[in-house]
Design an enzyme around this catalytic site. Structure first.
Site, mmCIF file in Angstrom:
data_model
loop_
_atom_site.group_PDB
_atom_site.id
_atom_site.type_symbol
_atom_site.label_atom_id
_atom_site.label_comp_id
_atom_site.label_asym_id
_atom_site.label_seq_id
_atom_site.Cartn_x
_atom_site.Cartn_y
_atom_site.Cartn_z
ATOM 1 N N ASN A 6 -10.451 -3.449 -6.397
ATOM 2 C CA ASN A 6 -9.681 -2.386 -7.177
ATOM 3 C C ASN A 6 -10.373 -1.980 -8.671
ATOM 4 O O ASN A 6 -9.682 -0.813 -9.058
ATOM 5 C CB ASN A 6 -8.226 -2.811 -7.327
ATOM 6 C CG ASN A 6 -7.516 -2.682 -6.015
ATOM 7 O OD1 ASN A 6 -6.674 -3.630 -5.509
ATOM 8 N ND2 ASN A 6 -7.904 -1.614 -5.107
ATOM 9 N N GLY A 53 0.203 5.259 -4.771
ATOM 10 C CA GLY A 53 -0.441 6.496 -4.973
ATOM 11 C C GLY A 53 0.128 7.711 -4.230
ATOM 12 O O GLY A 53 0.519 8.841 -4.806
ATOM 13 N N ASP A 102 0.990 -1.399 -0.055
ATOM 14 C CA ASP A 102 0.042 -0.123 -0.096
ATOM 15 C C ASP A 102 0.798 1.305 0.120
ATOM 16 O O ASP A 102 1.804 1.215 0.673
ATOM 17 C CB ASP A 102 -0.899 -0.036 1.228
ATOM 18 C CG ASP A 102 -2.005 0.809 1.104
ATOM 19 O OD1 ASP A 102 -2.225 1.397 0.040
ATOM 20 O OD2 ASP A 102 -2.699 1.190 2.028
#
Ligand code: FPP
Length: 229
Positions: free
Chosen positions: A58, A13, A10
């Protein structure tokens, strides 16, 4: 040493955003980290590792981002030396039927090519969801009951474990989630019943082999009682 490390990769982004780069650049950096960490885990003798590459949820992301993650996976699968030279056995878990034909063919090829590897077993969770996995397992068990191969009274925890994608593997005993989030996100929900968790603020692209070593050292200090005293 944990027998099965499961990682939620994770923070890709946010890593990109902090650098003023598109999210796709974060996933590319995350894919490099994944390769380095898989190699390192294998080298230090971790028997099983599972990474969360793409969840059943996702698909809600913008199509360009989904395409980018699939492309990174294809690149990884095409470059068989990623696991061949490393003696890593690669396996995919998740609902693979809906994936595009090219990726399905590559998965088949690479699973076959690496099936006799004696190093680490690397599960890549793709279109994976823990609840989805349990629904599929339930259906499979019901079909066996319907056909008379199994009676309801015979169903036990082992029956369920044996009907999951991870059948035959030890349950993950150590779950690593970087990037400052503290949730399981539908990951290996049955299998993680007794897992130890390790959280960190490091964003996945910045996660280094030494961070894995540090996490494993912490795991070694955990007092695992499994409900006992
Ligand atoms: C979560 O970070 C990451 C993903 C949903 C994708 C993970 C994919 C890769 C690391 C690359 C492809 C994998 C392989 C096996 C080659 P996020 O996007 O949710 O990050 P954020 O929370 O900072 O937005």
């Amino acid at each position: 040493m944990p027998q099965h490390i499961a990682i939620i990769m994770d923070g890709n982004g946010r890593w990109a955003k902090r650098r003023g780069m598109p999210r796709t650049a974060g996933h590319a950096a995350g894919a490099s980290t994944f390769k380095a960490i898989a190699r390192h885990a294998n080298k230090i003798g971790v028997p099983f590792m599972t990474v969360y590459a793409f969840s059943t949820e996702n698909w809600k992301r913008p199509p360009e981002e989904v395409d980018n993650i699939m492309k990174l996976l294809k690149d990884y699968l095409k470059d068989a030396k990623n696991f061949k030279d490393e003696n890593i056995k690669v396996r995919f878990i998740g609902n693979l039927e809906v994936l595009d034909e090219e990726i399905k063919a590559l998965i088949k090829e690479d699973e076959e090519a690496s099936k006799d590897a004696t190093g680490m077993t690397l599960n890549i969770a793709l279109n994976y969801g823990g609840r989805d996995e349990l629904v599929r397992a339930t259906k499979e068990i019901c079909k066996r009951v319907q056909s008379g191969a199994l009676s309801v009274d015979e169903i036990d925890e082992q029956t369920v474990s044996d009907s999951l994608y991870t059948a035959g593997q030890p349950d993950p005993d150590f779950i690593i989630r970087p990037s400052g989030e503290y949730r399981l996100s539908n990951y290996l929900i049955w299998q993680s019943a007794y897992a130890e968790f390790w959280f960190s603020d490091i964003l996945w692209p910045d996660f280094k082999p030494r961070d894995l070593d540090r996490a494993i050292r912490d795991f070694g200090h955990r007092n695992r009682r499994f409900g006992g005293v």
